[in-house]
Write an enzyme that holds these catalytic residues in place. Structure first.
Site, PDB file in Angstrom:
ATOM      1  N   HIS A 140       0.704  -0.686  -0.500  1.00 47.97           N
ATOM      2  CA  HIS A 140      -0.237  -0.224  -0.066  1.00 47.97           C
ATOM      3  C   HIS A 140       0.719   1.400   0.315  1.00 47.97           C
ATOM      4  CE1 HIS A 140      -3.363  -2.610   2.040  1.00 47.97           C
ATOM      5  NE2 HIS A 140      -3.337  -2.753   0.449  1.00 47.97           N
ATOM      6  N   CYS A 148       4.181  13.276  -7.356  1.00 42.97           N
ATOM      7  CA  CYS A 148       3.711  14.633  -8.285  1.00 42.97           C
ATOM      8  C   CYS A 148       2.238  14.026  -8.166  1.00 42.97           C
ATOM      9  CB  CYS A 148       4.565  15.214  -8.623  1.00 42.97           C
ATOM     10  SG  CYS A 148       4.283  17.097 -10.506  1.00 42.97           S
ATOM     11  N   CYS A 167       6.337  19.799  -6.173  1.00 41.91           N
ATOM     12  CA  CYS A 167       7.062  18.887  -6.618  1.00 41.91           C
ATOM     13  C   CYS A 167       8.317  19.427  -7.012  1.00 41.91           C
ATOM     14  CB  CYS A 167       6.432  18.354  -8.361  1.00 41.91           C
ATOM     15  SG  CYS A 167       7.832  17.410  -9.158  1.00 41.91           S
ATOM     16  N   CYS A 170       7.970  20.352 -11.385  1.00 40.22           N
ATOM     17  CA  CYS A 170       7.880  21.401 -11.750  1.00 40.22           C
ATOM     18  C   CYS A 170       6.617  22.074 -10.866  1.00 40.22           C
ATOM     19  CB  CYS A 170       7.020  19.934 -12.893  1.00 40.22           C
ATOM     20  SG  CYS A 170       5.435  19.258 -12.247  1.00 40.22           S
ATOM     21  N   GLU A 235      -7.438 -10.236  18.441  1.00 37.34           N
ATOM     22  CA  GLU A 235      -9.357 -10.586  18.523  1.00 37.34           C
ATOM     23  C   GLU A 235      -9.447 -11.315  17.210  1.00 37.34           C
ATOM     24  OE1 GLU A 235     -10.945  -8.741  19.933  1.00 37.34           O
ATOM     25  OE2 GLU A 235      -9.583  -7.700  21.172  1.00 37.34           O
TER      26      GLU A 235
HETATM   27  C1  BJW Z   1      -3.670  -6.271  16.337  1.00 34.93           C
HETATM   28  C2  BJW Z   1      -2.690  -5.414  17.910  1.00 34.93           C
HETATM   29  C3  BJW Z   1      -2.056  -5.989  18.409  1.00 34.93           C
HETATM   30  C4  BJW Z   1      -4.796  -4.141  16.533  1.00 34.93           C
HETATM   31  N1  BJW Z   1      -0.767  -6.559  17.815  1.00 34.93           N
HETATM   32  N2  BJW Z   1      -2.851  -6.926  16.274  1.00 34.93           N
HETATM   33  C5  BJW Z   1     -12.221  -7.726  -4.181  1.00 34.93           C
HETATM   34  C6  BJW Z   1     -13.234  -8.087  -2.784  1.00 34.93           C
HETATM   35  C7  BJW Z   1     -14.099  -6.596  -2.289  1.00 34.93           C
HETATM   36  C8  BJW Z   1     -13.481  -5.705  -2.554  1.00 34.93           C
HETATM   37  C9  BJW Z   1     -12.379  -5.640  -3.392  1.00 34.93           C
HETATM   38  C10 BJW Z   1     -12.089  -6.466  -4.008  1.00 34.93           C
HETATM   39  N3  BJW Z   1     -10.339  -5.952  -4.440  1.00 34.93           N
HETATM   40  C11 BJW Z   1     -10.583  -5.097  -4.586  1.00 34.93           C
HETATM   41  C12 BJW Z   1     -11.420  -4.158  -3.396  1.00 34.93           C
HETATM   42  C13 BJW Z   1     -11.848  -3.101  -3.085  1.00 34.93           C
HETATM   43  C14 BJW Z   1     -11.217  -2.607  -2.048  1.00 34.93           C
HETATM   44  C15 BJW Z   1     -10.839  -3.252  -1.518  1.00 34.93           C
HETATM   45  O1  BJW Z   1     -10.563  -4.236  -0.542  1.00 34.93           O
HETATM   46  N4  BJW Z   1     -12.538  -2.985  -0.323  1.00 34.93           N
HETATM   47  C16 BJW Z   1     -12.737  -3.869   0.995  1.00 34.93           C
HETATM   48  C17 BJW Z   1     -12.922  -2.416   2.140  1.00 34.93           C
HETATM   49  C18 BJW Z   1     -14.175  -3.761   0.211  1.00 34.93           C
HETATM   50  N5  BJW Z   1      -9.824  -2.506  -2.866  1.00 34.93           N
HETATM   51  C19 BJW Z   1      -8.918  -1.815  -3.264  1.00 34.93           C
HETATM   52  O2  BJW Z   1      -9.613  -0.793  -3.707  1.00 34.93           O
HETATM   53  C20 BJW Z   1      -7.427  -1.875  -3.953  1.00 34.93           C
HETATM   54  N6  BJW Z   1      -7.051  -1.831  -4.802  1.00 34.93           N
HETATM   55  C21 BJW Z   1      -7.687  -2.656  -5.236  1.00 34.93           C
HETATM   56  O3  BJW Z   1      -8.077  -3.642  -4.979  1.00 34.93           O
HETATM   57  O4  BJW Z   1      -7.153  -2.792  -7.006  1.00 34.93           O
HETATM   58  C22 BJW Z   1      -7.468  -2.733  -8.063  1.00 34.93           C
HETATM   59  C23 BJW Z   1      -8.367  -1.845  -9.067  1.00 34.93           C
HETATM   60  C24 BJW Z   1      -8.377  -0.733  -8.979  1.00 34.93           C
HETATM   61  C25 BJW Z   1      -9.588  -0.295  -9.193  1.00 34.93           C
HETATM   62  C26 BJW Z   1     -10.917  -1.291  -9.902  1.00 34.93           C
HETATM   63  C27 BJW Z   1     -10.759  -2.665 -10.343  1.00 34.93           C
HETATM   64  C28 BJW Z   1      -9.475  -3.035  -9.386  1.00 34.93           C
HETATM   65  C29 BJW Z   1      -6.799  -0.985  -3.154  1.00 34.93           C
HETATM   66  C30 BJW Z   1      -6.930  -1.263  -1.780  1.00 34.93           C
HETATM   67  C31 BJW Z   1      -5.683   0.264  -0.712  1.00 34.93           C
HETATM   68  C32 BJW Z   1      -5.976   0.084  -0.018  1.00 34.93           C
HETATM   69  N7  BJW Z   1      -5.251   1.251   1.561  1.00 34.93           N
HETATM   70  C33 BJW Z   1      -5.817   1.673   2.473  1.00 34.93           C
HETATM   71  C34 BJW Z   1      -4.640   3.484   2.785  1.00 34.93           C
HETATM   72  C35 BJW Z   1      -3.899   2.996   2.960  1.00 34.93           C
HETATM   73  C36 BJW Z   1      -2.975   4.588   2.966  1.00 34.93           C
HETATM   74  C37 BJW Z   1      -3.501   5.006   4.680  1.00 34.93           C
HETATM   75  O5  BJW Z   1      -2.223   4.674   5.137  1.00 34.93           O
HETATM   76  O6  BJW Z   1      -3.960   6.468   4.432  1.00 34.93           O
HETATM   77  O7  BJW Z   1      -4.340   0.893   3.125  1.00 34.93           O
HETATM   78  S1  BJW Z   1      -6.928   1.625   3.540  1.00 34.93           S
HETATM   79  C38 BJW Z   1      -6.187   0.230   5.211  1.00 34.93           C
HETATM   80  O8  BJW Z   1      -6.666  -0.800   4.987  1.00 34.93           O
HETATM   81  C39 BJW Z   1      -4.861   0.873   5.139  1.00 34.93           C
HETATM   82  C40 BJW Z   1      -3.904  -0.922   5.218  1.00 34.93           C
HETATM   83  O9  BJW Z   1      -3.338  -1.332   4.645  1.00 34.93           O
HETATM   84  C41 BJW Z   1      -5.656  -1.681   5.263  1.00 34.93           C
HETATM   85  C42 BJW Z   1      -5.965  -2.664   5.333  1.00 34.93           C
HETATM   86  O10 BJW Z   1      -5.690  -2.395   7.410  1.00 34.93           O
HETATM   87  P1  BJW Z   1      -5.212  -3.555   8.101  1.00 34.93           P
HETATM   88  O11 BJW Z   1      -3.564  -3.074   8.175  1.00 34.93           O
HETATM   89  O12 BJW Z   1      -5.896  -5.048   8.626  1.00 34.93           O
HETATM   90  O13 BJW Z   1      -5.694  -2.801   9.714  1.00 34.93           O
HETATM   91  P2  BJW Z   1      -6.953  -2.254  10.658  1.00 34.93           P
HETATM   92  O14 BJW Z   1      -7.278  -1.103  10.925  1.00 34.93           O
HETATM   93  O15 BJW Z   1      -8.041  -2.960   9.552  1.00 34.93           O
HETATM   94  O16 BJW Z   1      -6.387  -4.070  11.086  1.00 34.93           O
HETATM   95  C43 BJW Z   1      -5.819  -3.932  12.274  1.00 34.93           C
HETATM   96  C44 BJW Z   1      -5.452  -5.331  13.272  1.00 34.93           C
HETATM   97  O17 BJW Z   1      -4.749  -4.637  13.881  1.00 34.93           O
HETATM   98  C45 BJW Z   1      -7.089  -5.917  14.161  1.00 34.93           C
HETATM   99  O18 BJW Z   1      -7.505  -7.105  13.396  1.00 34.93           O
HETATM  100  C46 BJW Z   1      -6.685  -5.598  15.160  1.00 34.93           C
HETATM  101  O19 BJW Z   1      -7.469  -6.894  15.978  1.00 34.93           O
HETATM  102  C47 BJW Z   1      -5.272  -6.145  15.291  1.00 34.93           C
HETATM  103  N8  BJW Z   1      -4.119  -5.664  16.501  1.00 34.93           N
HETATM  104  N9  BJW Z   1      -3.726  -4.788  18.076  1.00 34.93           N
HETATM  105  C48 BJW Z   1      -2.323  -7.539  16.702  1.00 34.93           C
HETATM  106  N10 BJW Z   1      -0.716  -5.097  19.329  1.00 34.93           N
HETATM  107 ZN    ZN Z   2       5.934  17.094 -10.878  1.00 33.92          ZN
END
Ligand code: BJW
Ligand code: ZN
Length: 263
Positions: A140, A148, A167, A170, A235
């Site tokens: 990600h 840019c 940027c 530019c 969890e």
């Molecule tokens: C502990 C703890 C401790 C707490 N020890 N654990 C298939 C089906 C359905 C939808 C889609 C699909 N394919 C694609 C999609 C659409 C979409 C998507 O997934 N949507 C779903 C939400 C339904 N995906 C996309 O759009 C992706 N792109 C894509 O597929 O491109 C192809 C395409 C493009 C165009 C058209 C068609 C296809 C891109 C996804 C980008 C995600 N970006 C983010 C934001 C990044 C920027 C930022 O930082 O602001 O990335 S979203 C956010 O969620 C971030 C994270 O990396 C990501 C995952 O979250 P994560 O890491 O799991 O965090 P949490 O908070 O959810 O969970 C934390 C966990 O930690 C919990 O379980 C706690 O219990 C645990 N925890 N303390 C261990 N001490």
């Molecule tokens: Zn530029």
């Protein structure tokens, strides 16, 4: 009175049984790891939680009171780039004050512990890199990159000033180098992640809710190819029903306990 005494005793017995079960599961995973040639860890925001970095979807997480589509889509940035930049500049500023924790450190050490160890992370915070991990696929992107919007030139953010970056080539408006919903992952990153996951004997999925695709599909890909899938999380998540073993607890405690069993 009898009921009260029984209530008092029950939780203690329960805790002992649970601790014993976890210890048994740690032994089982350690045995798998000892004979593994190829190990993959897929991490999410939870691994940085013990460093003081909020996750996305937990209570008090980054998205508490914010709709993800208001800050984590290209449309949101197009509508109000100032608002979106404020969100990311605040995060950068807080990240400057945090350090990797014992979970990041164990994963960094495992790069030299196994014949092949690959780290696939959804995190953009840079803490794995600070801990010393080198073989990383960042699915990600990277919050410390400014890209840019005009010429796509990328530069590393050097200071965390309040001003919106432009940027240096530019003077176009920059955006954070992260992957938002609806955007493609960095070129080739998912393909390499699939290749590594499908070659691994053990895959450790640490600190992710497994709700975001395509990252969330990697554990299934690995398992279908024969990998033993271990979840490390305090969890239950969308992955829990599929995982071969769940090590329930914080990564900063579970991973060092696992490492200690590897000898
Ligand atoms: C502990 C703890 C401790 C707490 N020890 N654990 C298939 C089906 C359905 C939808 C889609 C699909 N394919 C694609 C999609 C659409 C979409 C998507 O997934 N949507 C779903 C939400 C339904 N995906 C996309 O759009 C992706 N792109 C894509 O597929 O491109 C192809 C395409 C493009 C165009 C058209 C068609 C296809 C891109 C996804 C980008 C995600 N970006 C983010 C934001 C990044 C920027 C930022 O930082 O602001 O990335 S979203 C956010 O969620 C971030 C994270 O990396 C990501 C995952 O979250 P994560 O890491 O799991 O965090 P949490 O908070 O959810 O969970 C934390 C966990 O930690 C919990 O379980 C706690 O219990 C645990 N925890 N303390 C261990 N001490
Ligand atoms: Zn530029």
């Amino acid at each position: 009175m009898v009921v009260r005494a029984a209530e008092h005793v029950k939780p203690r017995c329960y805790n002992v049984v649970m601790a014993d079960k976890l210890s048994h599961k740690l032994d089982e995973v350690a045995d798998r790891l000892k004979s593994a040639e190829r190990v993959v860890s897929l991490t999410g925001a939870g691994i940085s939680a013990e460093s003081g970095v909020p996750t996305f979807r937990d209570p008090d997480g980054l998205w508490e009171g914010v709709r993800p589509e208001e800050v984590a889509t290209p449309e949101a940035f197009g509508r109000d780039s100032d608002f979106v930049w404020r969100f990311y500049l605040q995060r950068r500023s807080k990240l400057q004050a945090v350090c990797p924790n014992s979970g990041h450190n164990v994963i960094a050490r495992w790069e030299s512990r196994f014949p092949h160890f690959d780290l696939i992370t959804q995190n953009v915070d840079g803490l794995h890199q600070l801990a010393g991990s080198k073989r990383i696929i960042c699915l990600h992107g990277d919050i410390w990159i400014d890209r840019c919007t005009q010429c796509a030139f990328e530069q590393r953010a050097t200071d965390v000033s309040e001003s919106i970056p432009r940027c240096s080539k530019c003077d176009g408006l920059a955006r954070p180098g992260v992957v938002w919903f609806g955007e493609q992952l960095p070129h080739g990153a998912f393909e390499r992640a699939v290749e590594q996951s499908s070659q691994a004997q053990v895959v450790l999925v640490v600190g992710t809710s497994s709700q975001v695709y395509p990252a969330a599909s990697l554990a299934g890909v690995a398992q279908s190819a024969g990998a033993f899938v271990v979840e490390v999380n305090p969890e239950a998540t969308s992955l829990s029903s599929l995982a071969d073993v769940i090590l329930q607890g914080p990564a900063g405690e579970i991973l060092p306990r696992l490492e200690a069993r590897l000898g």
